[in-house]
Design an enzyme around this catalytic site. Structure first.
Site, mmCIF file in Angstrom:
data_model
loop_
_atom_site.group_PDB
_atom_site.id
_atom_site.type_symbol
_atom_site.label_atom_id
_atom_site.label_comp_id
_atom_site.label_asym_id
_atom_site.label_seq_id
_atom_site.Cartn_x
_atom_site.Cartn_y
_atom_site.Cartn_z
ATOM 1 N N ASP A 175 63.645 19.075 -38.126
ATOM 2 C CA ASP A 175 62.875 18.553 -39.265
ATOM 3 C C ASP A 175 63.794 17.830 -40.256
ATOM 4 O O ASP A 175 63.473 16.757 -40.772
ATOM 5 C CB ASP A 175 62.051 19.652 -39.959
ATOM 6 C CG ASP A 175 62.726 21.005 -39.966
ATOM 7 O OD1 ASP A 175 63.648 21.206 -39.150
ATOM 8 O OD2 ASP A 175 62.353 21.857 -40.777
ATOM 9 N N ASP A 224 61.223 13.149 -27.670
ATOM 10 C CA ASP A 224 60.060 12.273 -27.552
ATOM 11 C C ASP A 224 59.651 11.776 -28.941
ATOM 12 O O ASP A 224 59.419 10.581 -29.166
ATOM 13 C CB ASP A 224 58.909 13.084 -26.910
ATOM 14 C CG ASP A 224 57.810 12.177 -26.393
ATOM 15 O OD1 ASP A 224 57.968 10.951 -26.451
ATOM 16 O OD2 ASP A 224 56.784 12.716 -25.936
ATOM 17 N N TYR A 228 57.595 20.500 -22.049
ATOM 18 C CA TYR A 228 56.938 19.544 -21.163
ATOM 19 C C TYR A 228 56.834 20.037 -19.720
ATOM 20 O O TYR A 228 56.349 19.308 -18.860
ATOM 21 C CB TYR A 228 57.668 18.194 -21.210
ATOM 22 C CG TYR A 228 57.322 17.395 -22.454
ATOM 23 C CD1 TYR A 228 57.013 18.037 -23.642
ATOM 24 C CD2 TYR A 228 57.302 16.024 -22.432
ATOM 25 C CE1 TYR A 228 56.707 17.325 -24.782
ATOM 26 C CE2 TYR A 228 56.994 15.294 -23.580
ATOM 27 C CZ TYR A 228 56.699 15.949 -24.746
ATOM 28 O OH TYR A 228 56.385 15.238 -25.878
ATOM 29 N N LYS A 259 66.073 23.475 -33.065
ATOM 30 C CA LYS A 259 65.304 24.251 -34.042
ATOM 31 C C LYS A 259 65.689 25.713 -33.842
ATOM 32 O O LYS A 259 64.827 26.599 -33.700
ATOM 33 C CB LYS A 259 63.792 24.018 -33.827
ATOM 34 C CG LYS A 259 62.887 24.643 -34.853
ATOM 35 C CD LYS A 259 62.837 23.905 -36.166
ATOM 36 C CE LYS A 259 62.078 24.701 -37.212
ATOM 37 N NZ LYS A 259 62.133 24.104 -38.556
#
Ligand code: NAD
Length: 341
Positions: A212, A236, A126, A178
């Site tokens: 995930d 988010d 972001y 991740k």
């Protein structure tokens, strides 16, 4: 002794913002919240008023009060001006986005949910380092984006999450990342999170999940989570997923907390599809205001607001359309005000 007044900035915002703000103010007044509001504009309302989505007088007001309640601000998709929400977070170093979610209406698909998401608010993808590379006659043939995570940022946000968990009687913090693919960008976050966890060993349990898998497990068995801390983009997405577990965006509050200020806001956006119809659910902003009361040390008033909300939803069974009820914003607000009083 009279309660000390607390200056605070109020940004009603765009779309349903003014409607849910009016409702929230009515409940805050009923509970005797001691805020002295300085009302300012931002987002499309800022553009319409003075051609600026984040007018200087709005920034100056927050700089002075260091405390704000903000309605949703519309941001053009694709092109146009940069999100005023993101700019506000950067301007006031609001590094932690605190998003608690608990079941308010029992008997739904997921019952007894009570979890807290802590989202890093300033770093990751972001930061907006994006550009296109033209090829041939296509100016947008390739799109590039860089994410930025820092060790200091990862330390600060994981410390915030563990500290919050310890202070609020929570048992476990889950680091979400991740690091199997984005080994540097989110590996650094995981590495630093584990360092923080060591300092809380014996007091708080800690585990980690790949984003995930976490998204799937939140659907299969959300009760295994307590406090989740993660990087900006993952946070988010997960916070909307978590809002879905407790009945949707209409009930999800948030606090953007930093060293220089704190800004409380609903997780939802300006909901242009229902703006002006008087049917929006004001709970997300109202519960954000309750977080703001907690933040300034008025836990008693925050509790009265939450209890009134529980009573209206569960005992009086007055609910807005998004919760399967028939009440409009005004009727719903009136019911909460009556309970608060
Ligand atoms: P949205 O959250 O505004 O709406 C998504 C859906 O949820 C819509 O169907 C809407 O009617 C419903 N909804 C949202 N809040 C509700 C409420 N309080 N009561 C009842 N229903 C509600 O998301 P969007 O449509 O993707 O975004 C609209 C605009 O809001 C965009 O410009 C976006 O950039 C902006 N936005 C702002 C913020 C913020 O200010 N923090 C957050 C998200 C989106």
């Amino acid at each position: 002794m009279a309660t000390a007044r607390i200056p605070a900035t109020l940004i009603p915002g765009d779309g349903i913002g003014p409607e849910v703000t009016e409702a929230t103010l009515a409940v805050l007044e009923a509970v005797g919240a001691p805020f002295d509001w300085d009302t300012r504009k931002a987002g499309m309302a800022g553009v319409d008023a003075c051609g600026d989505p984040l007018p200087p007088d709005t920034l100056a007001s927050i700089r002075k009060t260091r405390l704000a309640l903000k309605g949703p601000l519309a941001t053009p998709v694709g092109g146009g001006f940069r999100s005023s929400n993101v700019r506000l977070r950067e301007e006031f170093h609001l590094y932690a986005n605190l998003r608690p979610a608990r079941t308010l209406i029992p008997g739904g698909r997921y019952d007894k949910i009570d979890l807290v998401l802590v989202r890093e608010n300033l770093e990751g993808l972001y930061v907006g380092f994006e550009h296109y590379i033209p090829i041939g006659d296509d100016p947008h043939a390739v799109a590039l984006a860089s994410g930025v995570n820092t060790r200091a940022g990862a330390r600060r946000i994981t410390e915030f999450a563990f500290d919050y968990a310890a202070k609020h009687g929570r048992k476990k913090v889950t680091l979400v990342h991740k690091a199997n693919v984005l080994k540097a960008l989110t590996g650094l976050f995981l590495e630093e999170g584990k360092v923080t966890a060591k300092r809380y060993e014996g007091r708080l349990a800690c585990d980690d999940r790949i984003i995930d898998a976490c998204a799937m497990q939140l659907v299969l068995n959300p009760w295994q989570f307590d406090v989740i801390v993660t990087t900006n983009l993952f946070g988010d997405i997960l916070s909307d997923e978590i809002a879905g577990l407790v009945g949707g965006l209409g009930m999800a509050p948030a606090g953007n907390i930093g060293t220089d200020a704190a800004i409380f806001e609903a997780v939802h956006g300006s909901a242009p599809d229902i703006a002006g119809k008087g049917i929006a659910n004001p709970l997300a902003l109202l519960l954000s205001a309750a977080m703001m009361l907690d933040h300034v040390g008025h836990q008693d008033k925050a509790k009265r607001v939450r209890t009134a909300v529980d009573q209206v939803l569960c005992d009086d069974k007055v609910r807005t359309g998004d919760l399967g009820g028939k009440a409009n914003t005004k009727e719903f607000t009136k019911a909460i005000v009556a309970r608060v009083k």
